[in-house]
Design a protein around this motif. Structure first.
Motif, PDB file in Angstrom:
ATOM      1  N   LEU A 184       0.806  -1.217   0.000  1.00 41.87           N
ATOM      2  CA  LEU A 184       0.000   0.000   0.000  1.00 41.87           C
ATOM      3  C   LEU A 184       0.846   1.277   0.000  1.00 41.87           C
ATOM      4  CD1 LEU A 184      -2.868   1.065  -0.087  1.00 41.87           C
ATOM      5  CD2 LEU A 184      -2.937   0.938   2.399  1.00 41.87           C
ATOM      6  N   PRO A 185       1.928   1.351   0.794  1.00 41.82           N
ATOM      7  CA  PRO A 185       2.716   2.595   0.782  1.00 41.82           C
ATOM      8  C   PRO A 185       3.346   2.921  -0.574  1.00 41.82           C
ATOM      9  CG  PRO A 185       3.279   1.272   2.704  1.00 41.82           C
ATOM     10  CD  PRO A 185       2.401   0.424   1.827  1.00 41.82           C
ATOM     11  N   THR A 186       3.755   1.886  -1.326  1.00 36.49           N
ATOM     12  CA  THR A 186       4.441   2.136  -2.591  1.00 36.49           C
ATOM     13  C   THR A 186       3.562   1.922  -3.814  1.00 36.49           C
ATOM     14  OG1 THR A 186       5.226  -0.142  -2.789  1.00 36.49           O
ATOM     15  CG2 THR A 186       6.637   1.413  -1.573  1.00 36.49           C
ATOM     16  N   SER A 187       2.398   1.297  -3.638  1.00 33.94           N
ATOM     17  CA  SER A 187       1.507   0.931  -4.746  1.00 33.94           C
ATOM     18  C   SER A 187       2.181  -0.006  -5.743  1.00 33.94           C
ATOM     19  CB  SER A 187       0.978   2.173  -5.467  1.00 33.94           C
ATOM     20  OG  SER A 187       0.192   2.942  -4.602  1.00 33.94           O
ATOM     21  N   GLU A 188       3.139  -0.789  -5.273  1.00 31.99           N
ATOM     22  CA  GLU A 188       3.818  -1.741  -6.140  1.00 31.99           C
ATOM     23  C   GLU A 188       3.278  -3.148  -5.906  1.00 31.99           C
ATOM     24  OE1 GLU A 188       8.056  -1.514  -5.786  1.00 31.99           O
ATOM     25  OE2 GLU A 188       8.089   0.573  -6.441  1.00 31.99           O
ATOM     26  N   ILE A 189       2.954  -3.815  -6.999  1.00 32.06           N
ATOM     27  CA  ILE A 189       2.533  -5.208  -6.930  1.00 32.06           C
ATOM     28  C   ILE A 189       3.734  -6.035  -6.500  1.00 32.06           C
ATOM     29  CG2 ILE A 189       1.729  -7.180  -8.290  1.00 32.06           C
ATOM     30  CD1 ILE A 189       0.259  -5.104 -10.073  1.00 32.06           C
ATOM     31  N   VAL A 190       3.532  -6.940  -5.539  1.00 34.94           N
ATOM     32  CA  VAL A 190       4.624  -7.808  -5.092  1.00 34.94           C
ATOM     33  C   VAL A 190       4.457  -9.227  -5.606  1.00 34.94           C
ATOM     34  CG1 VAL A 190       5.201  -6.416  -3.076  1.00 34.94           C
ATOM     35  CG2 VAL A 190       3.544  -8.257  -2.842  1.00 34.94           C
ATOM     36  N   THR A 191       3.225  -9.626  -5.929  1.00 35.34           N
ATOM     37  CA  THR A 191       2.975 -10.904  -6.579  1.00 35.34           C
ATOM     38  C   THR A 191       1.545 -10.928  -7.088  1.00 35.34           C
ATOM     39  OG1 THR A 191       3.288 -13.311  -6.438  1.00 35.34           O
ATOM     40  CG2 THR A 191       2.184 -12.257  -4.579  1.00 35.34           C
ATOM     41  N   ALA A 192       1.269 -11.877  -7.944  1.00 34.63           N
ATOM     42  CA  ALA A 192      -0.081 -12.151  -8.433  1.00 34.63           C
ATOM     43  C   ALA A 192      -0.124 -13.630  -8.769  1.00 34.63           C
ATOM     44  CB  ALA A 192      -0.398 -11.304  -9.664  1.00 34.63           C
ATOM     45  N   TYR A 193      -1.280 -14.233  -8.556  1.00 32.44           N
ATOM     46  CA  TYR A 193      -1.422 -15.655  -8.878  1.00 32.44           C
ATOM     47  C   TYR A 193      -2.871 -15.977  -9.183  1.00 32.44           C
ATOM     48  CZ  TYR A 193      -2.506 -15.846  -3.855  1.00 32.44           C
ATOM     49  OH  TYR A 193      -3.032 -15.620  -2.604  1.00 32.44           O
ATOM     50  N   ALA A 194      -3.084 -17.121  -9.832  1.00 30.56           N
ATOM     51  CA  ALA A 194      -4.426 -17.571 -10.202  1.00 30.56           C
ATOM     52  C   ALA A 194      -4.632 -18.974  -9.673  1.00 30.56           C
ATOM     53  CB  ALA A 194      -4.588 -17.537 -11.712  1.00 30.56           C
ATOM     54  N   GLY A 195      -5.587 -19.108  -8.784  1.00 29.15           N
ATOM     55  CA  GLY A 195      -5.890 -20.388  -8.153  1.00 29.15           C
ATOM     56  C   GLY A 195      -5.974 -20.198  -6.665  1.00 29.15           C
ATOM     57  N   PRO A 196      -6.392 -21.244  -5.960  1.00 27.19           N
ATOM     58  CA  PRO A 196      -6.510 -21.125  -4.505  1.00 27.19           C
ATOM     59  C   PRO A 196      -5.161 -20.913  -3.828  1.00 27.19           C
ATOM     60  CG  PRO A 196      -7.033 -23.362  -5.242  1.00 27.19           C
ATOM     61  CD  PRO A 196      -6.800 -22.540  -6.458  1.00 27.19           C
ATOM     62  N   ASP A 197      -5.197 -20.338  -2.645  1.00 29.18           N
ATOM     63  CA  ASP A 197      -3.958 -20.056  -1.913  1.00 29.18           C
ATOM     64  C   ASP A 197      -3.141 -21.310  -1.627  1.00 29.18           C
ATOM     65  OD1 ASP A 197      -4.654 -17.387  -1.833  1.00 29.18           O
ATOM     66  OD2 ASP A 197      -5.575 -17.539   0.141  1.00 29.18           O
ATOM     67  N   ASP A 198      -3.810 -22.428  -1.405  1.00 30.33           N
ATOM     68  CA  ASP A 198      -3.109 -23.659  -1.020  1.00 30.33           C
ATOM     69  C   ASP A 198      -2.921 -24.629  -2.185  1.00 30.33           C
ATOM     70  OD1 ASP A 198      -5.723 -24.361  -1.382  1.00 30.33           O
ATOM     71  OD2 ASP A 198      -5.978 -25.325   0.566  1.00 30.33           O
ATOM     72  N   ASP A 199      -2.891 -24.102  -3.405  1.00 34.85           N
ATOM     73  CA  ASP A 199      -2.785 -24.929  -4.602  1.00 34.85           C
ATOM     74  C   ASP A 199      -1.349 -25.383  -4.823  1.00 34.85           C
ATOM     75  OD1 ASP A 199      -3.014 -26.153  -7.024  1.00 34.85           O
ATOM     76  OD2 ASP A 199      -3.648 -24.386  -8.121  1.00 34.85           O
ATOM     77  N   GLU A 200      -0.998 -26.521  -4.255  1.00 32.58           N
ATOM     78  CA  GLU A 200       0.371 -27.034  -4.370  1.00 32.58           C
ATOM     79  C   GLU A 200       0.658 -27.621  -5.750  1.00 32.58           C
ATOM     80  OE1 GLU A 200       2.858 -26.644  -2.254  1.00 32.58           O
ATOM     81  OE2 GLU A 200       1.492 -25.459  -1.022  1.00 32.58           O
ATOM     82  N   ASP A 201      -0.386 -28.092  -6.454  1.00 34.86           N
ATOM     83  CA  ASP A 201      -0.163 -28.727  -7.753  1.00 34.86           C
ATOM     84  C   ASP A 201       0.147 -27.724  -8.852  1.00 34.86           C
ATOM     85  OD1 ASP A 201      -0.570 -31.261  -6.715  1.00 34.86           O
ATOM     86  OD2 ASP A 201      -2.735 -31.169  -7.053  1.00 34.86           O
ATOM     87  N   GLU A 202      -0.619 -26.658  -8.908  1.00 34.52           N
ATOM     88  CA  GLU A 202      -0.442 -25.697  -9.995  1.00 34.52           C
ATOM     89  C   GLU A 202       0.350 -24.466  -9.586  1.00 34.52           C
ATOM     90  OE1 GLU A 202      -3.660 -24.855 -12.591  1.00 34.52           O
ATOM     91  OE2 GLU A 202      -4.636 -26.749 -12.179  1.00 34.52           O
ATOM     92  N   HIS A 203       0.613 -24.294  -8.313  1.00 38.16           N
ATOM     93  CA  HIS A 203       1.415 -23.176  -7.817  1.00 38.16           C
ATOM     94  C   HIS A 203       0.876 -21.815  -8.258  1.00 38.16           C
ATOM     95  CE1 HIS A 203       4.286 -26.073  -6.395  1.00 38.16           C
ATOM     96  NE2 HIS A 203       4.347 -26.596  -7.602  1.00 38.16           N
ATOM     97  N   GLY A 204      -0.454 -21.694  -8.308  1.00 31.05           N
ATOM     98  CA  GLY A 204      -1.056 -20.402  -8.637  1.00 31.05           C
ATOM     99  C   GLY A 204      -0.908 -19.995 -10.082  1.00 31.05           C
ATOM    100  N   ASN A 205      -0.826 -20.964 -10.985  1.00 24.20           N
ATOM    101  CA  ASN A 205      -0.624 -20.612 -12.392  1.00 24.20           C
ATOM    102  C   ASN A 205      -1.822 -20.974 -13.278  1.00 24.20           C
ATOM    103  OD1 ASN A 205      -0.407 -23.366 -12.634  1.00 24.20           O
ATOM    104  ND2 ASN A 205       1.744 -23.379 -13.222  1.00 24.20           N
TER     105      ASN A 205
END
Length: 121
Positions: free
Chosen positions: A84-105
């Motif tokens: 929030l202070p810098t308005s910089e994205i630090v990560t983005a992902y697609a899928g559930p938080d605990d998705d070990e198989d696809e790793h948020g891809n």
């Protein structure tokens, strides 16, 4: 290109979301960890739709803010985490938080039905 160069900017004319930006370094992280480079059209679509239609998401690390949107056709969420202070994205992902198989891809699942492919010429 220097790692601190901004390569993506997300701007909300309504003011509902803060304007965000992404550096080369963060894109490299998302590409390495969440394979954004293998599906750029769906990555960018998921990123834009999550930003434009998502709501606050609190399941992110301390000191960060999240935005989450879920594609109701596929039930695949897209998540953007930013400082929030810098308005910089630090990560983005697609899928559930605990998705070990696809790793948020699961960019295609997040963007499914949102982009219509044009016929080949």
């Amino acid at each position: 290109m220097p790692y601190d160069t901004y390569i993506i900017g997300l701007f909300d004319p309504t003011g509902n979301q803060p304007d965000l930006r992404m550096t080369c370094e963060v894109y490299d992280h998302i590409s390495d960890r969440h394979l954004a480079h293998t599906d750029p059209e769906n990555f960018l679509t998921c990123l834009m739709v999550t930003y434009g239609n998502g709501g606050p998401y609190s399941q992110v690390g301390d000191g960060y803010t999240g935005i989450r949107w879920t594609n109701l056709s596929t039930n695949v969420p897209g998540t953007i985490v930013y400082s929030l202070p810098t308005s910089e994205i630090v990560t983005a992902y697609a899928g559930p938080d605990d998705d070990e198989d696809e790793h948020g891809n699961n960019w295609g699942g997040c963007a499914s039905g949102l982009v219509q492919d044009l016929p080949e010429p």
